[in-house]
Scaffold this motif. Sequence first.
Motif, PDB file in Angstrom:
ATOM      1  N   GLY A  32      44.794  15.547  26.082  1.00 40.79           N
ATOM      2  CA  GLY A  32      44.993  15.136  24.713  1.00 40.79           C
ATOM      3  C   GLY A  32      43.772  15.722  23.829  1.00 40.79           C
ATOM      4  O   GLY A  32      43.870  15.580  22.620  1.00 40.79           O
ATOM      5  N   SER A  33      42.726  15.956  24.590  1.00 34.65           N
ATOM      6  CA  SER A  33      41.297  16.602  23.813  1.00 34.65           C
ATOM      7  C   SER A  33      41.752  17.884  23.321  1.00 34.65           C
ATOM      8  O   SER A  33      42.172  18.784  24.022  1.00 34.65           O
ATOM      9  N   ARG A  34      41.245  18.233  22.411  1.00 32.03           N
ATOM     10  CA  ARG A  34      41.031  19.559  21.641  1.00 32.03           C
ATOM     11  C   ARG A  34      39.657  20.141  22.350  1.00 32.03           C
ATOM     12  O   ARG A  34      38.868  19.702  21.874  1.00 32.03           O
ATOM     13  N   VAL A  35      39.802  21.282  23.026  1.00 28.30           N
ATOM     14  CA  VAL A  35      38.666  22.023  23.377  1.00 28.30           C
ATOM     15  C   VAL A  35      38.304  23.342  22.955  1.00 28.30           C
ATOM     16  O   VAL A  35      39.478  24.252  22.825  1.00 28.30           O
ATOM     17  N   LEU A  36      37.308  23.731  23.078  1.00 28.01           N
ATOM     18  CA  LEU A  36      37.128  25.414  22.953  1.00 28.01           C
ATOM     19  C   LEU A  36      36.690  25.750  24.222  1.00 28.01           C
ATOM     20  O   LEU A  36      36.011  25.107  24.994  1.00 28.01           O
ATOM     21  N   VAL A  37      37.501  26.707  24.689  1.00 31.95           N
ATOM     22  CA  VAL A  37      37.206  27.534  25.854  1.00 31.95           C
ATOM     23  C   VAL A  37      37.158  28.918  26.182  1.00 31.95           C
ATOM     24  O   VAL A  37      37.492  29.477  25.234  1.00 31.95           O
ATOM     25  N   PRO A  38      36.308  29.499  26.927  1.00 30.31           N
ATOM     26  CA  PRO A  38      36.315  30.905  27.058  1.00 30.31           C
ATOM     27  C   PRO A  38      37.472  31.199  27.810  1.00 30.31           C
ATOM     28  O   PRO A  38      37.967  30.508  28.598  1.00 30.31           O
ATOM     29  N   PHE A  39      38.272  32.428  27.384  1.00 31.87           N
ATOM     30  CA  PHE A  39      39.294  32.798  28.041  1.00 31.87           C
ATOM     31  C   PHE A  39      39.322  34.268  27.939  1.00 31.87           C
ATOM     32  O   PHE A  39      39.328  35.003  26.965  1.00 31.87           O
ATOM     33  N   SER A  41      37.766  37.710  27.605  1.00 35.53           N
ATOM     34  CA  SER A  41      36.539  38.046  26.808  1.00 35.53           C
ATOM     35  C   SER A  41      36.682  37.112  25.646  1.00 35.53           C
ATOM     36  O   SER A  41      35.693  37.403  24.520  1.00 35.53           O
ATOM     37  N   ARG A  42      37.693  36.497  25.238  1.00 35.78           N
ATOM     38  CA  ARG A  42      37.655  35.639  24.057  1.00 35.78           C
ATOM     39  C   ARG A  42      37.127  34.262  24.137  1.00 35.78           C
ATOM     40  O   ARG A  42      37.049  33.691  25.125  1.00 35.78           O
ATOM     41  N   ARG A  43      37.365  33.614  22.999  1.00 39.57           N
ATOM     42  CA  ARG A  43      37.254  32.080  23.280  1.00 39.57           C
ATOM     43  C   ARG A  43      38.565  31.479  22.481  1.00 39.57           C
ATOM     44  O   ARG A  43      38.961  32.171  21.305  1.00 39.57           O
ATOM     45  N   LEU A  44      39.254  30.786  22.866  1.00 39.11           N
ATOM     46  CA  LEU A  44      40.236  29.872  22.440  1.00 39.11           C
ATOM     47  C   LEU A  44      40.249  28.452  22.470  1.00 39.11           C
ATOM     48  O   LEU A  44      39.426  27.846  23.139  1.00 39.11           O
ATOM     49  N   VAL A  45      41.100  28.007  21.222  1.00 39.02           N
ATOM     50  CA  VAL A  45      41.071  26.426  21.284  1.00 39.02           C
ATOM     51  C   VAL A  45      42.324  26.049  22.201  1.00 39.02           C
ATOM     52  O   VAL A  45      43.514  26.598  22.089  1.00 39.02           O
ATOM     53  N   GLY A  46      42.066  25.210  23.075  1.00 38.96           N
ATOM     54  CA  GLY A  46      43.307  24.712  23.857  1.00 38.96           C
ATOM     55  C   GLY A  46      43.101  23.192  23.826  1.00 38.96           C
ATOM     56  O   GLY A  46      42.597  22.489  23.191  1.00 38.96           O
ATOM     57  N   LEU A  47      44.286  22.933  24.621  1.00 37.11           N
ATOM     58  CA  LEU A  47      44.515  21.326  24.581  1.00 37.11           C
ATOM     59  C   LEU A  47      44.733  20.921  25.884  1.00 37.11           C
ATOM     60  O   LEU A  47      45.327  21.403  26.889  1.00 37.11           O
ATOM     61  N   VAL A  48      43.632  19.848  26.158  1.00 41.25           N
ATOM     62  CA  VAL A  48      43.602  19.279  27.694  1.00 41.25           C
ATOM     63  C   VAL A  48      44.956  18.230  27.957  1.00 41.25           C
ATOM     64  O   VAL A  48      45.535  17.544  27.251  1.00 41.25           O
ATOM     65  N   ILE A  49      45.576  18.945  29.111  1.00 47.89           N
ATOM     66  CA  ILE A  49      46.913  18.207  29.316  1.00 47.89           C
ATOM     67  C   ILE A  49      46.592  17.207  30.455  1.00 47.89           C
ATOM     68  O   ILE A  49      47.250  16.011  30.498  1.00 47.89           O
ATOM     69  N   GLU A  55      39.596  23.251  44.774  1.00 51.18           N
ATOM     70  CA  GLU A  55      38.695  23.579  45.630  1.00 51.18           C
ATOM     71  C   GLU A  55      37.814  24.541  44.472  1.00 51.18           C
ATOM     72  O   GLU A  55      38.344  25.333  43.610  1.00 51.18           O
ATOM     73  N   PRO A  56      36.665  24.633  44.671  1.00 51.33           N
ATOM     74  CA  PRO A  56      35.666  25.219  43.653  1.00 51.33           C
ATOM     75  C   PRO A  56      35.924  26.487  44.112  1.00 51.33           C
ATOM     76  O   PRO A  56      36.230  27.080  45.117  1.00 51.33           O
ATOM     77  N   ASN A  57      35.500  27.456  42.891  1.00 57.71           N
ATOM     78  CA  ASN A  57      35.640  28.924  43.203  1.00 57.71           C
ATOM     79  C   ASN A  57      34.902  29.498  41.891  1.00 57.71           C
ATOM     80  O   ASN A  57      34.744  29.002  41.052  1.00 57.71           O
ATOM     81  N   GLU A  58      34.547  30.686  42.405  1.00 56.59           N
ATOM     82  CA  GLU A  58      33.499  31.376  41.456  1.00 56.59           C
ATOM     83  C   GLU A  58      34.383  31.416  39.848  1.00 56.59           C
ATOM     84  O   GLU A  58      33.405  31.833  38.970  1.00 56.59           O
ATOM     85  N   ARG A  59      35.427  31.546  39.885  1.00 59.50           N
ATOM     86  CA  ARG A  59      36.052  31.927  38.663  1.00 59.50           C
ATOM     87  C   ARG A  59      36.026  30.886  37.711  1.00 59.50           C
ATOM     88  O   ARG A  59      36.543  31.022  36.246  1.00 59.50           O
ATOM     89  N   LEU A  60      35.899  29.643  38.312  1.00 63.89           N
ATOM     90  CA  LEU A  60      36.062  28.269  37.386  1.00 63.89           C
ATOM     91  C   LEU A  60      34.937  28.479  36.226  1.00 63.89           C
ATOM     92  O   LEU A  60      33.754  28.539  36.415  1.00 63.89           O
ATOM     93  N   LYS A  61      35.328  28.177  34.969  1.00 68.12           N
ATOM     94  CA  LYS A  61      34.298  28.165  33.842  1.00 68.12           C
ATOM     95  C   LYS A  61      34.185  26.799  33.439  1.00 68.12           C
ATOM     96  O   LYS A  61      35.194  26.143  33.245  1.00 68.12           O
TER      97      LYS A  61
END
Length: 713
Positions: A32-39, A41-49, A55-61
């Motif tokens: 339910g948190s509102r977060v600013l995330v990289p997406f 090349s952009r940045r977007l406002v999203g909602l934590v569901i 598993e860790p991977n290098e694409r995780l930001k």
Amino acid sequence: MRVAVVQVAVPVPLPRLFDYLPAADESLPPPGSRVLVPFGSRRLVGLVIRQSRVEPNERLKPIERVLDAGLIDAVMLDLFAWCQRYYACPPGEIVNLLLPGALRRVKAFREAPAEYLALTAAGRAADLGRAPRQAQLRDLLEQDICSRKALAERGIGAEIVRRMVDGGLVVLTELPPALPAAAGPPLNPAQRSAVAAILRQRHRYATLLLAGVTGSGKTEVYLTVAQRLLRRGRQVLILVPEIGLTPQLVRRIERRLGCPATVYHSGLSEGERLAAWKAAADGRAQVLVGTRSAVFLPLSNPGLIVVDEEHDGSFKQQDGARYHGRDLAVLRAARLAIPIVLGSATPSLESLNNVELGRYQLLELKERAGGASLPRWRVLDQRGQAGMLGEPLLGAVARHLDEGGQVLLYRNRRGYAPVLICNACGWQADCQRCDAHMTWHQLPPRLQCHHCGAQRPMPPRCPDCGSPGLVPLGAGTERLEDLLKQRFPQVPVYRVDRDAMSGRDDFESLLAEVRDGRPCILVGTQMLAKGHHLPGVTLAAVLDVDQALFSADFRAPERLGQAVHQVAGRAGRAERAGEFLLQTHHPENPLLAALIADGYLAYAGQLLAERQAAGLPPARALALVRAEAHQQGSARDFLRAAARLLAGRNLSVTGPIPAVMSRRSGYWRFQLWLQASERARLVQRIADQLAKLHELPEARRVRWHVDMDPIEI
Ligand code: ADP
Ligand code: ZN
Ligand code: ZN
């Protein structure tokens, strides 16, 4: 070792959530948190569901920033998850509904200053002899607190306000003016028992279908219940089909309940929507009135939901997340354990079916309140009459006008004529991109397609044979207005449709004029049929029912019944008895006979039995997979592949079949019909196969979507 992430819904039309690590040195934000995330090349406002481990991977930001922790509560998140699965829509589309635009912006939204103005002590005492505009504002504020909007309407500009605020003479406040509550009429026995039945359920979930003929006092029932709940500090959410209906209703609500109503709909500015959203969330707004998207408003202490005109098709969103506002409202009430009232003079077959299944409780108001009676009905045989205004009809119009009545004529076609035809060779003006005729409009002169919006100038002569004899076929509201003006020059003729009433306040000011009660003729589309209180109307007529009698859409008879009863309901509300006329070329049609024979509920019961026999909704669940493409073959190929994926036990898949309008805006349109006796089965099957549908190679050449419980085919 797996790492902790949050799954975030971002406002993009992709069918999945995206994983993010917590911001450096921070813990995971809660759902339910509102977060600013990289997406990308952009940045977007999203909602934590939800929180998860992957598993860790290098694409995780990592999340860039937590904007509001836990902004959306668990009930709404649950609604979110349900909506995504049930309507098979991208999570991002639902974020667009849950968060007002201002909260989806990457740059912080600058909130508008408070809406209301009040005078300070300095303001009261100031010598404004040489500032007449400021003195005028002071005079107004001495009487009451006033909104900035109300001042603007009185010609007091922002500049004057700013000067007085800067000078400390006036302050801005969030607090709307308190209002004195006005008592309503004493309720009649039917209304009282409806109120009691609803209040009995006030501590738990229940859906009550308030089926009351037009003018039976349904609104008084809602308001009485609302008043009781407001006294206990509970919030009341009222959903209405259209913005057009809100001003009238809002004024009535405020007057009766003595508290301001907060409105929420797409006609508001971003700032207004944000303010309403916040007031709903923190409980300052006690009464909320909105269109379908208001079902997503956060509420801190809800007590009741009302869906007015529950049968109305505009509760269903037709793009993006194709949700039904009424159905979501019922679900929300269930999760909140509060009652919900669905009100209508012409309930949907869906709701009546739920009554039959024992899921909804039916409350009936069979008679008009306050001694008003329902209009007399008459069928006028249109055979042998020239055009849409037959002599028997015109005679009745003349009679009612002579007797000082107002007349309402319903014709659900805008423009001058639905078809332009060549007298010599039969050529018709068709849209080049749609499977449809172009409508001839005269104001301004043009041909326009009502499906894709394409416009063309009027051809001076027939493009096929060169003949100058191009004539209108049939009549839309513009032409009817012309004809009526010629025939009844002594009274005003008002046209009510989207073309004539495009300004924000056009319709409101027209209604105010009409309520004066002087004889006049109103001719218009659906806009006229919906819930407006027009006490001076003594004659209402539906000019053409024939098209609906032979439509390919299985919902057409239901819609016809609703439109007919709604239009009839405009007549004879006050002391004066009304009259209702129906014109048709098929007076013996059995459907029409059933419609006229007994009230709406009997007619609807018959339609429901027919739907049950035919295995159509609401007896069986229906979902469509629609696909459209510039190449006919592409749309069909995709749906064939989709049909193979979706086929399964206890489920029937039909198609691809062409849509009723097989080409629109240059796209060929096909659909699959998925039907099952168990809705859960259908939803499950689609949910299971959705990812595979998206991955089909054929999907790349089409636009496609799933429409659960479609209302248009
Ligand atoms: P609906 O919502 O069913 O169309 P309304 O609540 O708008 O009906 O009522 C229709 C009209 O009848 C309104 O003018 C309303 O003030 C009036 N009315 C409603 N209930 C009563 C009543 N019990 N006695 C007298 N007038 C009433
Ligand atoms: Zn021709
Ligand atoms: Zn078109």
